[in-house]
Design a protein around this motif. Structure first.
Motif, mmCIF file in Angstrom:
data_model
loop_
_atom_site.group_PDB
_atom_site.id
_atom_site.type_symbol
_atom_site.label_atom_id
_atom_site.label_comp_id
_atom_site.label_asym_id
_atom_site.label_seq_id
_atom_site.Cartn_x
_atom_site.Cartn_y
_atom_site.Cartn_z
ATOM 1 N N ASN A 69 35.855 65.152 77.068
ATOM 2 C CA ASN A 69 36.914 64.353 76.444
ATOM 3 C C ASN A 69 36.918 62.897 76.911
ATOM 4 N N GLY A 70 35.941 62.520 77.739
ATOM 5 C CA GLY A 70 35.825 61.128 78.174
ATOM 6 C C GLY A 70 36.465 60.825 79.506
ATOM 7 N N THR A 71 37.305 61.725 80.015
ATOM 8 C CA THR A 71 37.889 61.525 81.339
ATOM 9 C C THR A 71 36.862 61.924 82.397
ATOM 10 N N TRP A 72 37.167 61.596 83.652
ATOM 11 C CA TRP A 72 36.228 61.876 84.740
ATOM 12 C C TRP A 72 36.869 62.818 85.746
ATOM 13 N N GLN A 73 36.005 63.504 86.491
ATOM 14 C CA GLN A 73 36.457 64.468 87.481
ATOM 15 C C GLN A 73 35.731 64.227 88.804
ATOM 16 N N LEU A 74 36.467 64.375 89.900
ATOM 17 C CA LEU A 74 35.913 64.217 91.243
ATOM 18 C C LEU A 74 35.592 65.579 91.821
ATOM 19 N N ASP A 75 34.332 65.757 92.212
ATOM 20 C CA ASP A 75 33.885 67.000 92.848
ATOM 21 C C ASP A 75 34.248 68.237 92.023
ATOM 22 N N LYS A 76 34.252 68.085 90.699
ATOM 23 C CA LYS A 76 34.541 69.177 89.761
ATOM 24 C C LYS A 76 35.900 69.816 90.020
ATOM 25 N N LYS A 77 36.836 69.027 90.547
ATOM 26 C CA LYS A 77 38.135 69.578 90.926
ATOM 27 C C LYS A 77 39.306 68.678 90.558
ATOM 28 N N TYR A 78 39.196 67.370 90.881
ATOM 29 C CA TYR A 78 40.339 66.486 90.728
ATOM 30 C C TYR A 78 40.128 65.476 89.600
ATOM 31 N N PRO A 79 41.175 65.161 88.823
ATOM 32 C CA PRO A 79 41.068 64.078 87.846
ATOM 33 C C PRO A 79 40.838 62.745 88.555
ATOM 34 N N VAL A 80 40.040 61.886 87.940
ATOM 35 C CA VAL A 80 39.727 60.571 88.497
ATOM 36 C C VAL A 80 40.620 59.521 87.831
ATOM 37 N N PHE A 81 41.069 58.552 88.618
ATOM 38 C CA PHE A 81 41.873 57.446 88.106
ATOM 39 C C PHE A 81 40.994 56.595 87.196
ATOM 40 N N GLN A 82 41.308 56.568 85.906
ATOM 41 C CA GLN A 82 40.421 55.977 84.914
ATOM 42 C C GLN A 82 40.093 54.504 85.152
ATOM 43 N N PRO A 83 41.062 53.647 85.495
ATOM 44 C CA PRO A 83 40.701 52.248 85.746
ATOM 45 C C PRO A 83 39.681 52.076 86.868
ATOM 46 N N ARG A 84 39.714 52.965 87.864
ATOM 47 C CA ARG A 84 38.769 52.869 88.977
ATOM 48 C C ARG A 84 37.338 53.178 88.520
ATOM 49 N N ILE A 85 37.172 54.241 87.734
ATOM 50 C CA ILE A 85 35.822 54.579 87.267
ATOM 51 C C ILE A 85 35.336 53.552 86.259
ATOM 52 N N ASN A 86 36.255 52.995 85.458
ATOM 53 C CA ASN A 86 35.862 51.949 84.512
ATOM 54 C C ASN A 86 35.301 50.735 85.246
ATOM 55 N N TYR A 87 35.916 50.402 86.365
ATOM 56 C CA TYR A 87 35.456 49.241 87.117
ATOM 57 C C TYR A 87 34.102 49.501 87.759
ATOM 58 N N LEU A 88 33.882 50.735 88.220
ATOM 59 C CA LEU A 88 32.576 51.071 88.785
ATOM 60 C C LEU A 88 31.488 50.985 87.716
ATOM 61 N N LEU A 89 31.757 51.500 86.525
ATOM 62 C CA LEU A 89 30.778 51.434 85.438
ATOM 63 C C LEU A 89 30.488 49.981 85.053
ATOM 64 N N LYS A 90 31.525 49.154 85.052
ATOM 65 C CA LYS A 90 31.328 47.727 84.768
ATOM 66 C C LYS A 90 30.454 47.084 85.841
ATOM 67 N N THR A 91 30.701 47.448 87.096
ATOM 68 C CA THR A 91 29.884 46.953 88.206
ATOM 69 C C THR A 91 28.422 47.341 88.021
ATOM 70 N N MET A 92 28.192 48.591 87.676
ATOM 71 C CA MET A 92 26.822 49.077 87.489
ATOM 72 C C MET A 92 26.109 48.362 86.344
ATOM 73 N N HIS A 93 26.872 47.922 85.372
ATOM 74 C CA HIS A 93 26.268 47.250 84.221
ATOM 75 C C HIS A 93 25.951 45.775 84.509
ATOM 76 N N LEU A 94 26.804 45.131 85.290
ATOM 77 C CA LEU A 94 26.680 43.681 85.501
ATOM 78 C C LEU A 94 25.897 43.296 86.754
ATOM 79 N N ILE A 95 25.681 44.222 87.654
ATOM 80 C CA ILE A 95 25.067 43.900 88.934
ATOM 81 C C ILE A 95 23.670 43.298 88.736
ATOM 82 N N HIS A 96 23.369 42.263 89.500
ATOM 83 C CA HIS A 96 22.052 41.641 89.395
ATOM 84 C C HIS A 96 21.668 41.006 90.732
ATOM 85 N N VAL A 97 20.387 40.679 90.866
ATOM 86 C CA VAL A 97 19.886 40.090 92.106
ATOM 87 C C VAL A 97 20.368 38.644 92.224
#
Length: 324
Positions: A69-97
């Motif tokens: 459904n698009g939400t995230w889960q921590l360790d297959k147990k806990y719901p993840v705070f969506q703004p936090r995972i969104n920021y990590l994904l943004k970091t992974m996309h923009l990171i550069h040398v």
């Protein structure tokens, strides 16, 4: 403990040595396989694994999984705070040398990564997309030490316009990732709302039979103060979160409070059949927040007054007074 002190001393010495080597900002001639840290399509990412490694030993590991459904889960147990995972994904996309290292700086950086790093593994539905080793922040720089897992060359990486260090977004602190939800406050989902106080006459229960139905208050009174009711219900428009998970800071406090009468209990029922009840306790030593927990979850939380108190009313607020 001794191992920790030795490691910390060695790391500090390595960082001081590392600081005095000059960075080379020209990265145009580098092999793209050595600097391709960014994930092009973060929408395809299904799993992110973060592992803390010290002297070659895996110390701690967390898994973040995207659900259907698009939400995230921590360790297959806990719901993840969506703004936090969104920021990590943004970091992974923009990171550069930002800068490359030269001469002995490369050896020193590798030594630092050998001592301690976070291994980041990113997967899509087909398998591993990318893996890299994330180190400490670079002294005298707004960058962070990082190396692709199969590369021999470490680099200083950054995010465009970021004030801070990249490694802070890859935390293994589970309380940072978890969604500390109190209740879903979207009004169209709510069937009933009740507050229960120890004092007689203050408690109330509001309810309706359908999303289009008329709200009623249980009891003998038939006349609701419609303006006050609408003012109250208008605040139910979003998810409401606790301030923090507090068990680690207050061990045994939950068990202590479970044997006492709450300052108030807030219960909200949904048309899905779910009921969410929160027990709250005033804190004499801290007037800014409550202690509390969600029934059935039973984890000690701190809940800020300014977040919750707009939902804290008494029965008299909703009853229309009739003057003869």
């Amino acid at each position: 403990m001794k191992r920790t002190y030795i490691l910390a001393g060695t790391l500090i010495a390595a960082l001081i040595f590392y600081y005095f080597f000059v960075y080379n900002r020209d990265v145009s001639s580098l092999d793209s396989d050595d600097i391709s840290f960014a994930v092009k399509d973060t929408g395809a990412v299904k799993t992110i694994a973060l592992t803390k490694v010290i002297e070659g030993e895996d110390i701690e590991r967390i898994i973040l999984d995207r659900r259907p459904n698009g939400t995230w889960q921590l360790d297959k147990k806990y719901p993840v705070f969506q703004p936090r995972i969104n920021y990590l994904l943004k970091t992974m996309h923009l990171i550069h040398v930002k800068e490359k290292l030269v001469d002995e700086g490369i050896k020193t950086a590798q030594h630092i990564l050998d001592l301690t790093h976070t291994r980041v593994e990113i997967y899509d539905e087909k398998g591993l997309v990318k893996a890299y080793l994330l180190g400490t922040e670079a002294k005298g720089s707004r960058g962070t030490l990082m190396k692709l897992e199969n590369s021999r060359q470490p680099f200083i990486v950054e995010l465009p316009g970021l004030q801070g260090f990249v490694n802070t977004h890859y935390t293994l602190d589970r309380t940072v990732w978890r969604e500390n939800l109190l209740f879903d406050g979207h009004r169209d989902k709510i069937k009933n709302i009740s507050l229960t106080y120890p004092e007689a006459g203050k408690s109330f229960r509001l309810q309706r039979e359908s999303p289009e139905g008329t709200w009623q208050i249980l009891g003998n009174e038939t006349a609701l103060h419609t303006k006050n009711l609408e003012k109250y219900l208008s605040q139910f428009d979003r998810k409401i979160y606790a301030e923090s998970f507090a068990e680690e800071a207050y061990p045994g406090k939950l068990e202590e409070l479970q044997g006492k009468t709450p300052s108030l209990s807030f219960s909200i029922g949904y048309f899905t059949g779910e009921i969410r009840t929160i027990h709250l306790f005033e804190r004499e030593e801290n007037p800014n927040n409550y202690f509390g927990w969600v029934e059935g979850v039973n984890e000690l939380l701190t809940i800020q007054h300014f977040v919750f108190d707009k939902f804290r009313e008494e029965r008299s607020f909703f009853v229309e007074r009739v003057f003869e």
